[in-house]
Write an enzyme that holds these catalytic residues in place. Structure first.
Site, PDB file in Angstrom:
ATOM      1  N   ASP A   1      48.467  39.992  41.936  1.00 29.88           N
ATOM      2  CA  ASP A   1      47.666  39.005  41.212  1.00 29.88           C
ATOM      3  C   ASP A   1      46.602  39.748  40.405  1.00 29.88           C
ATOM      4  O   ASP A   1      46.147  40.824  40.815  1.00 29.88           O
ATOM      5  CB  ASP A   1      47.001  38.059  42.215  1.00 29.88           C
ATOM      6  CG  ASP A   1      45.996  37.139  41.552  1.00 29.88           C
ATOM      7  OD1 ASP A   1      46.379  36.448  40.602  1.00 29.88           O
ATOM      8  OD2 ASP A   1      44.828  37.145  41.979  1.00 29.88           O
TER       9      ASP A   1
ATOM     10  N   ASP B   1      44.359  37.398  46.316  1.00 27.23           N
ATOM     11  CA  ASP B   1      43.119  37.080  47.024  1.00 27.23           C
ATOM     12  C   ASP B   1      42.735  35.610  46.972  1.00 27.23           C
ATOM     13  O   ASP B   1      41.782  35.202  47.624  1.00 27.23           O
ATOM     14  CB  ASP B   1      41.963  37.909  46.452  1.00 27.23           C
ATOM     15  CG  ASP B   1      41.491  37.367  45.099  1.00 27.23           C
ATOM     16  OD1 ASP B   1      42.346  36.887  44.323  1.00 27.23           O
ATOM     17  OD2 ASP B   1      40.283  37.433  44.827  1.00 27.23           O
TER      18      ASP B   1
ATOM     19  N   ASP C   1      47.222  31.996  45.529  1.00 24.75           N
ATOM     20  CA  ASP C   1      48.185  33.036  45.869  1.00 24.75           C
ATOM     21  C   ASP C   1      48.858  32.786  47.212  1.00 24.75           C
ATOM     22  O   ASP C   1      49.805  33.493  47.572  1.00 24.75           O
ATOM     23  CB  ASP C   1      47.491  34.408  45.920  1.00 24.75           C
ATOM     24  CG  ASP C   1      46.893  34.805  44.581  1.00 24.75           C
ATOM     25  OD1 ASP C   1      47.535  34.539  43.551  1.00 24.75           O
ATOM     26  OD2 ASP C   1      45.798  35.378  44.563  1.00 24.75           O
TER      27      ASP C   1
END
Length: 752
Positions: A440, A640, A644
């Protein structure tokens, strides 16, 4: 079950009758479909949340109406549907109690049996020792270890042989032999007596049960964490909503009572209760749980909002469009639950080996007894019995049972010291095989919060003066990026003047008088509105916008003085970490909910990223990971944010940044405590070292069994007259365990 109406906070009314519930999860199910639970007169099913399906996390084809154990692998069944009920796992409570009792009894058992022998001391008289050991071991084996005998019998009955088969046979053989030797020592020939006493092996049975119980407790605790992840997601949605009726009156109702089409008011600072569309009001909403982006998003009439996101300083009235299981948050919860159930424990490796090892050992023991009983020297029965028991004792799965958990325990401890927290053994197993790393952007490659990165100045103007003036007017602004400018000024310890005549121009910017000077901050249209030509900064502004940054022009007293650039800074360690990961042979894929321009800019700045996907929703990230896995890739996902969580759970290995949300951390198999991607390299090396250690341990345990079992069966007797008594078999078993433990401890010195 019975519920005290005065003690529980969970209530609901239906057809003029009040109902009371043990948990919010039970109440929600009832309110959603009351008829399902009120099909008969006096039916009290509403308080018990009936209808739940329990399934095996390793064998999802096993489905039961209630809790129990899997007939294939022996693992405890888990509820298929997530619930807000945070009651402790009854099996974890039970096994923890059994472990404590077994451990308390195993300590004096070892002292009397092994420590006393090693020190040449008698803690109790030799004639009493077997009886004292029997008294200590019987509760361990017959009570604490009873579930293993039940599961072992089930594995034999269904012919799905596993670790519990080995535990039941090994412990049962050692304990049964020792009981016979204690109660009827005269059955054994004098050649097997030491100081007039037949040796017993209670410590083998007691210690094996205690260690296996400990391993089960550790596994159950790890699996309980997946339930906490789902409950953390479900807790994001508020429990109530402020519904507006036809007369415009606001009534606070339970969230389950909100239906599609209802109008709901969301006050400043509140979480949005359901998915919907803004019909009145204006505010910035923190959508980081969905997009992962730190900057709040402005919401006005006709804008869509998502349940669980957090409203800013304004007030919104929304029309509910999706409620209950149809909301984005509910779909995320479902995806996480399904992905987590799809994981299999690393212990499956040992179970597969047991499929052929167990029947082979039993067959050898039976053959040993038959051969010695018919063609062996006198006393034939005594030799046949002892040699058969020696085979079973030396094949006792102590080393095999220790091989995996010892390496895992030492490896996870070593990882913790290196900033890598491992939630379950499966994460280590799969991390070794990972060939694709999906990352990410926000909070993983970047800092995860907007910051002032650049100030472009017009000729003749000074940096601190421009920043101080801009921060003065932005301090009164509600714009999502205003805080980054104010924070930069405070960090530089610049004065922030008091502003008079402050105005906020919607969609344009802000203005005010600071220190007697007219200050205007905003876009190009704002500059033209106040008679300032912004064209001199057009090229510079376009360059920064192409890189995904936010751009604000600053004018003082009618003169264009500078341009402020706000962006999400790239972490200092990101580039070197990506380079190191590529050296480890990993393919790097970046996923983000941010715009394509921003994503490409970050990828160019860091370098080494093979593939970029931008503008994604949470379900898109999980879908892309599924596509990668379908092509044969073994995928690790690093992220994080709440958005996600589905991707972290869907990946073969989820890796959460320690600076991220609790939901991301709970959904991942690993956590990098400092949020530093460089720790991913250490995580990879830790996995490789730990799995290598596990294979070495399994090799050692099978070598001992492979050599010891034939010797215990008496294969050397015709050649050299050597027999392996149960005492020697027990010593060999202990030596194999010692070797496994010593080898596992080497992981403490592994270089990561």
């Amino acid at each position: 079950m019975k519920v005290d109406p005065t003690a529980t906070p969970h209530h609901a009314s239906h057809d003029g009758k009040d109902y009371h519930f043990c948990s919010a999860g039970c109440r929600t199910k009832f309110v959603t479909d009351p008829k399902r639970y009120l099909s008969g007169e006096g039916n009290t099913a509403a308080v018990a949340a009936p209808g739940a399906i329990w399934t095996c996390p390793m064998h999802p084809e096993i489905r039961r109406d209630g809790p129990g154990t899997c007939p294939i692998c022996g693992m405890a069944l888990e509820p298929e549907e997530p619930s807000l009920d945070d009651a402790p796992n009854p099996e974890l409570v039970d096994f923890t109690r059994r472990t404590w009792v077994a451990a308390v009894l195993a300590v004096p058992l070892l002292a009397i049996s092994m420590v006393a022998e090693m020190l040449g001391m008698d803690f109790v008289p030799p004639t009493w020792s077997p009886w004292v050991q029997l008294a200590l071991t019987a509760p361990i084996v017959l009570w604490a270890g009873w579930p293993f005998f039940q599961r072992g019998w089930t594995s034999i009955a269904t012919w799905h042989l596993n670790m519990f088969t080995l535990v039941a046979i090994g412990v049962g053989a050692a304990f049964a032999y020792s009981v016979v030797a204690t109660v009827a020592p005269g059955l054994f020939p004098s050649s097997f007596q030491m100081h007039g006493i037949v040796p017993v092996y209670y410590e083998a049975a007691g210690v094996v049960v205690t260690l296996v119980l400990l391993g089960q407790v550790l596994e159950l605790r790890a699996r309980a964490a997946t339930g906490r992840a789902i409950r953390a997601l479900m807790d994001l949605a508020p429990k109530t909503a402020r519904r507006i009726d036809a007369e415009g009156k606001e009534v606070e109702v339970d969230l389950a009572e909100v239906m599609a089409g209802d109008h709901v008011r969301v006050r400043p600072g509140e979480a949005v209760p359901v998915d919907g569309v803004v019909i009145d009001g204006r505010s910035s909403v923190d959508e980081s749980m969905i997009t992962g982006e730190p900057a709040p998003v402005l919401k006005e009439k006709d804008a869509t909002v998502t349940g669980g996101t957090v409203n800013g300083t304004g007030t919104l009235v929304i029309e509910a469009r999706a409620v209950g299981t149809d909301t984005v948050l509910a779909r995320i919860v479902k995806m996480v639950a399904e992905a987590q159930r799809s994981r299999a424990p690393i212990q499956a490796v040992a179970d597969r080996v047991s499929g052929w090892f167990v029947p082979l050992v039993v067959a050898i023991a039976i053959a040993t007894f038959i051969v010695w009983n018919f063609v062996g020297p006198e006393p034939r029965f005594g030799h046949a019995l002892l040699n058969a028991i020696a085979v079973l004792i030396i094949a006792c799965p102590c080393a095999l049972g220790l091989a995996t958990p010892m390496s895992i325990m030492v490896g996870t401890g070593r990882g913790a010291r290196a900033g890598v927290l491992v939630k379950d053994a499966e994460a280590l197993q799969m991390m070794e095989k990972v060939d694709t790393l999906v990352i990410d952007k926000t909070g993983t490659l970047t800092e995860g919060r907007p910051a002032l990165t650049t100030i472009e100045l017009a000729e003749g103007y000074e940096h601190n003066m421009v920043l101080s003036a801009a921060a003065a007017v932005e301090a009164l602004s509600e714009h999502p990026l205003a805080q980054a400018i104010v924070e930069a000024a405070r960090k530089a310890e610049l004065p922030i003047a008091k502003v008079e005549q402050f105005e906020s121009q919607t969609g344009l910017g802000v203005s005010g008088k600071a220190n007697g000077r007219d200050v205007v901050v905003g876009n190009a249209e704002q500059m033209r509105r106040v008679g300032v030509d912004p064209s001199s900064f057009d090229n510079v502004a376009d360059k920064h916008r192409s890189e995904g940054a936010g751009v604000m022009l600053v004018a003082i007293d009618g003169h264009l003085v500078g341009l402020l650039v706000v962006a999400d800074p790239i972490k200092q360690s990101a580039a070197s970490a990506i380079a190191a990961l590529r050296e480890e042979g990993l393919r790097i894929v970046m996923l983000t909910g941010d715009a394509r321009a921003t994503a490409d800019a970050v990828a160019r700045a860091i370098g080494g990223i093979d593939e970029v996907h931008a503008g994604l929703k949470p379900e898109d990230k999980a879908r892309i990971i599924g596509e990668l896995k379908a092509k044969g890739a073994v995928v690790a996902m690093a992220g994080d944010g709440i958005n996600d969580a589905p991707a972290l759970a869907a990946a073969d290995v989820g890796v959460a940044m320690g600076t991220g949300t609790d939901v991301a951390i709970e959904s991942a198999g690993m956590t990098l405590t400092k949020g530093d991607l460089a720790a991913m390299v250490r995580a990879r090396r830790l996995a490789v070292a730990t799995m290598r250690n596990i294979r070495q341990n399994l090799f050692f345990s099978f070598v001992f069994n492979g050599v010891g079992v034939p010797v215990a069966a008496g294969i050397l007797y015709p050649i050299a007259g050597i027999l392996l008594s149960p005492m020697i078999a027990g010593a060999a078993m202990a030596l194999s365990s010692f070797t496994v433990v010593t080898n596992a401890l080497r992981l403490n010195r592994a270089r990561l």
